[in-house]
Design a protein around this motif. Sequence first.
Motif, PDB file in Angstrom:
ATOM      1  N   TYR A   1      35.922  40.149  59.099  1.00 20.57           N
ATOM      2  CA  TYR A   1      36.463  39.286  57.887  1.00 20.57           C
ATOM      3  C   TYR A   1      37.762  39.156  57.547  1.00 20.57           C
ATOM      4  O   TYR A   1      38.522  40.104  58.108  1.00 20.57           O
ATOM      5  N   ASP A   2      38.205  38.192  56.794  1.00 23.11           N
ATOM      6  CA  ASP A   2      39.718  38.034  56.835  1.00 23.11           C
ATOM      7  C   ASP A   2      40.317  38.765  55.632  1.00 23.11           C
ATOM      8  O   ASP A   2      41.465  38.793  55.477  1.00 23.11           O
TER       9      ASP A   2
ATOM     10  N   ILE B   1      42.333  45.495  60.617  1.00 19.26           N
ATOM     11  CA  ILE B   1      43.449  44.833  61.328  1.00 19.26           C
ATOM     12  C   ILE B   1      44.694  44.676  60.965  1.00 19.26           C
ATOM     13  O   ILE B   1      44.972  44.330  60.000  1.00 19.26           O
ATOM     14  N   PRO B   2      45.736  45.539  61.671  1.00 23.74           N
ATOM     15  CA  PRO B   2      46.955  45.339  61.162  1.00 23.74           C
ATOM     16  C   PRO B   2      47.647  43.980  60.995  1.00 23.74           C
ATOM     17  O   PRO B   2      47.425  43.080  61.702  1.00 23.74           O
TER      18      PRO B   2
ATOM     19  N   ILE C   1      37.029  44.659  60.428  1.00 22.67           N
ATOM     20  CA  ILE C   1      35.936  44.452  61.257  1.00 22.67           C
ATOM     21  C   ILE C   1      35.114  45.664  60.732  1.00 22.67           C
ATOM     22  O   ILE C   1      35.448  46.699  60.773  1.00 22.67           O
ATOM     23  N   VAL C   2      33.771  45.249  60.249  1.00 26.51           N
ATOM     24  CA  VAL C   2      32.913  46.359  60.025  1.00 26.51           C
ATOM     25  C   VAL C   2      31.524  46.221  60.669  1.00 26.51           C
ATOM     26  O   VAL C   2      31.247  45.094  61.166  1.00 26.51           O
TER      27      VAL C   2
ATOM     28  N   HIS D   1      34.330  35.273  69.391  1.00 26.26           N
ATOM     29  CA  HIS D   1      33.606  36.079  68.321  1.00 26.26           C
ATOM     30  C   HIS D   1      34.420  36.980  67.213  1.00 26.26           C
ATOM     31  O   HIS D   1      33.910  37.238  65.990  1.00 26.26           O
ATOM     32  N   PHE D   2      35.764  37.016  67.887  1.00 28.26           N
ATOM     33  CA  PHE D   2      36.621  37.910  66.856  1.00 28.26           C
ATOM     34  C   PHE D   2      38.000  37.241  67.150  1.00 28.26           C
ATOM     35  O   PHE D   2      38.309  36.344  68.022  1.00 28.26           O
ATOM     36  N   SER D   3      38.858  37.317  66.049  1.00 27.87           N
ATOM     37  CA  SER D   3      40.332  36.746  66.265  1.00 27.87           C
ATOM     38  C   SER D   3      41.120  37.648  67.539  1.00 27.87           C
ATOM     39  O   SER D   3      40.485  38.772  67.581  1.00 27.87           O
TER      40      SER D   3
END
Length: 113
Positions: free
Chosen positions: A55-56, A83-84, A109-110, A17-19
Amino acid sequence: MKTSVNTYEFHDALKGHFSYEGLNALFEYFEELEEDMGYEIDFDPIAIRCEYTEYDSLKAVQEDYPDIESVEHLMDYGNVVVIPNPYWAGFLKEFPQFYGSDFCSAGLIVTQF
């Protein structure tokens, strides 16, 4: 009843669901939030998957929310986890006055709003 999870368990419950980088940033965000609030948060992976979207880029966020102008503007509407980007993190720390917070991120990420 509370369930304490470590980084591995957090990743395992939310993978797909997330990187990987997003999961690390989200885990750190929840740990800091617990520390700031002074109590533990119930770990609910289903709620996290429903409430947060990765989101990227800011441009990708703007496709869903065209009125958003910047990361700072987005923060007015909900929680934002930047995301750093490990390649730019050192540079941003050295020269924060030249670039906005979205310049050196690997994504966002929101919370849904």
